[in-house]
Write a protein that holds these residues in place. Structure first.
Motif, PDB file in Angstrom:
ATOM      1  N   SER A  11      -7.561  -1.555   0.944  1.00  0.00           N
ATOM      2  CA  SER A  11      -9.226  -1.587   1.485  1.00  0.00           C
ATOM      3  C   SER A  11      -9.071   0.179   1.896  1.00  0.00           C
ATOM      4  CB  SER A  11      -8.829  -2.071   2.770  1.00  0.00           C
ATOM      5  OG  SER A  11      -8.600  -3.597   2.456  1.00  0.00           O
ATOM      6  N   VAL A  12      -8.426   0.775   2.240  1.00  0.00           N
ATOM      7  CA  VAL A  12      -8.620   2.342   3.084  1.00  0.00           C
ATOM      8  C   VAL A  12      -8.374   3.470   1.483  1.00  0.00           C
ATOM      9  CG1 VAL A  12      -7.131   3.909   3.685  1.00  0.00           C
ATOM     10  CG2 VAL A  12      -6.807   1.599   4.909  1.00  0.00           C
ATOM     11  N   THR A  13      -8.107   2.916   0.657  1.00  0.00           N
ATOM     12  CA  THR A  13      -7.801   3.839  -0.759  1.00  0.00           C
ATOM     13  C   THR A  13      -9.533   3.829  -1.109  1.00  0.00           C
ATOM     14  OG1 THR A  13      -5.737   3.059  -0.721  1.00  0.00           O
ATOM     15  CG2 THR A  13      -6.987   3.977  -2.795  1.00  0.00           C
ATOM     16  N   PHE A  14      -9.708   1.788  -1.393  1.00  0.00           N
ATOM     17  CA  PHE A  14     -11.019   1.938  -1.848  1.00  0.00           C
ATOM     18  C   PHE A  14     -11.661   2.841  -0.577  1.00  0.00           C
ATOM     19  CE2 PHE A  14     -15.098  -0.522  -1.893  1.00  0.00           C
ATOM     20  CZ  PHE A  14     -16.252   0.038  -2.695  1.00  0.00           C
ATOM     21  N   ALA A  15     -12.304   2.716   0.885  1.00  0.00           N
ATOM     22  CA  ALA A  15     -13.026   3.186   1.568  1.00  0.00           C
ATOM     23  C   ALA A  15     -13.201   4.412   1.676  1.00  0.00           C
ATOM     24  CB  ALA A  15     -12.344   2.392   3.076  1.00  0.00           C
TER      25      ALA A  15
END
Length: 479
Positions: A11-15
């Protein structure tokens, strides 16, 4: 991918990547917008100056072979410019380029009027050399000596040659820019992810640590998490739910401990109750067998018989109690006469009372019709009367009276026996306070009173007891 770590990481990487891509596009747009505005502002009067320095343009000429040479000279001085003359309708007339280069023959006059009216820059106009493509420009009106508007001098700022050189530069710089962007994106993603993970999982880590440090062996004193957890609402709710579960677990453990102790005490009482008639039975039989036939007395057999009957009664009651504990007895209600039931019980216990020289006084009142299970009601009263006869000395009195109240009838069984001690009353009341279920603690007052309590609960009857040692007992059954 079901773990919290992997989900947070994804989630954080995609964001972060999405944020960087958005930021990249915004910076590109902002840079292009600013560059176009600055260049168009700097060259806003370029077309007017070109028209002034060229005699033909200054005379309002828009179509002449000599204009191409003039345009060629001007474009050598400014290779990034493309120069055109337009008629008043916006049609391209003169230019210095091969015929096939011109893709659009008409220029949008609305954008030219916006520029001449000093609208906010940048203003993008039609690029004759590009299909569906617009660029910043400079434009000036061409006026002949008679003051007639003959057309426009239209200058594209940043023409085809500039585009070609920028394409070459971008192709050479793109790998480097892309590599730097990827590196900083990954570095930013890892950094932000680490910070997010540490922030979000810190309350969970504390919660897990506190749970692992709970002393399960200390259930008796109650269990609870030490603090409230700073974090999301879900973590706080989870800690509260865990505390509720721990409290229930502690309560259940205490209840099980109490039940275990009650059953242990009950078994001790039961073993004593069973041992007494069994010892008497075996003792008199042994005496009978070892005594010469001429010296044997018949009363020994009578005592042994009574002990056997007592043992049989206890075993029957024990089986009945087990059936109650397992929920195998269910009431079947019907309408009965309470006076008829009491009269039948008085006749049944008359021989036993006469043997022990105890007086029975079952006071009859106006006939009372009740809805009950006859069998269960008979067993309740039989246990109470039998218990009263056994604990009432010779010459004592046992009476049963029916009293009316606002909520129904109260059936009272009184005796003038030995009474009950304070600890016995406490055990009776504690057991009575518990709801009737398979987990209810066994009483410490013997099998008979245990059956009375559970049968009364099965019929939804309240039962109370008052007693004084040496003065007797009174059992009140609220029907």
């Amino acid at each position: 991918m079901k773990s919290l770590f992997s989900r947070l990481w994804l989630s954080v990487t995609f964001a972060v990547l999405l944020l960087l891509a958005t930021l990249w596009q915004w910076l590109e747009y902002s840079q292009q917008y600013t560059q176009q505005r600055v260049q168009q502002s700097l060259h806003s009067e370029l077309a007017e100056h070109m028209a002034d320095i060229n005699p033909m343009l200054a005379s309002g000429v828009t179509a002449d072979s000599a204009l191409k040479e003039a345009f060629h000279d001007l474009m050598l001085l400014g290779p990034s410019f493309e120069i055109y003359t337009l008629d008043t309708a916006g049609k391209v007339i003169a230019y210095d380029a091969k015929e096939e280069k011109i893709q659009t023959q008409t220029v949008n006059l609305l954008k030219i009027n916006d520029f001449l009216n000093k609208e906010r820059l940048p203003i993008l106009g039609t690029d004759p050399r590009g299909i569906n493509h617009e660029k910043i420009f400079s434009v000036a009106k061409l006026i002949d000596p008679e003051g007639k508007h003959t057309g426009f001098l239209y200058v594209i700022i940043g023409g085809e040659q500039l585009d070609s050189w920028q394409t070459i530069v971008n192709e050479n710089q793109a790998p480097t820019k892309f590599g730097v962007a990827i590196f900083f994106s990954i570095l930013s993603a890892i950094t932000i992810f680490t910070l997010f993970l540490k922030y979000f999982t810190k309350p969970l880590a504390r919660l897990a640590t506190d749970l692992s440090n709970i002393d399960v062996s200390n259930l008796t004193n109650g269990l609870a998490l030490p603090i409230r957890y700073r974090g999301s609402r879900e973590v706080n709710q989870l800690s509260r739910d865990i505390n509720i579960l721990l409290e229930k677990l502690s309560d259940q453990h205490q209840a099980l401990t109490k039940i275990q102790k009650s059953k242990h005490d009950f078994l001790l009482h039961l073993s004593h109750d069973l041992k007494t008639p069994l010892t008497s039975l075996l003792g008199y039989q042994e005496t009978w067998l070892h005594t010469p036939e001429s010296e044997r007395e018949s009363k020994w057999i009578e005592v042994a018989y009574r002990s056997g009957e007592k043992l049989k009664q206890l075993l029957t009651q024990l089986l009945e109690l087990a059936a109650l504990e397992n929920g195998k007895i269910t009431p079947s209600l019907e309408t009965v006469s309470l006076n008829a039931l009491l009269s039948d019980l008085e006749q049944s216990f008359a021989p036993q009372a006469k043997t022990r020289k105890v007086k029975l006084a079952f006071k009859q009142t106006s006939d009372s019709i009740i809805s009950t299970d006859v069998g269960l009601m008979r067993r309740i009263l039989s246990n109470l009367i039998d218990n009263a006869i056994r604990h009432t000395p010779s010459g004592g009195l046992i009476d049963i009276t029916l009293e009316k109240s606002a909520r129904g009838s109260i059936l009272k069984v009184r005796d003038t026996g030995a009474g009950m001690h304070i600890h016995e009353l406490k055990a009776f009341n504690e057991n009575k306070a518990e709801s009737f279920s398979k987990e209810s603690a066994l009483p410490q007052l013997g099998v008979g009173l245990s059956i009375v309590q559970q049968l009364a609960a099965l019929l939804n009857y309240k039962i109370d007891i008052t007693s004084q040692p040496g003065k007797g007992c009174c059992f009140s059954l609220y029907i």
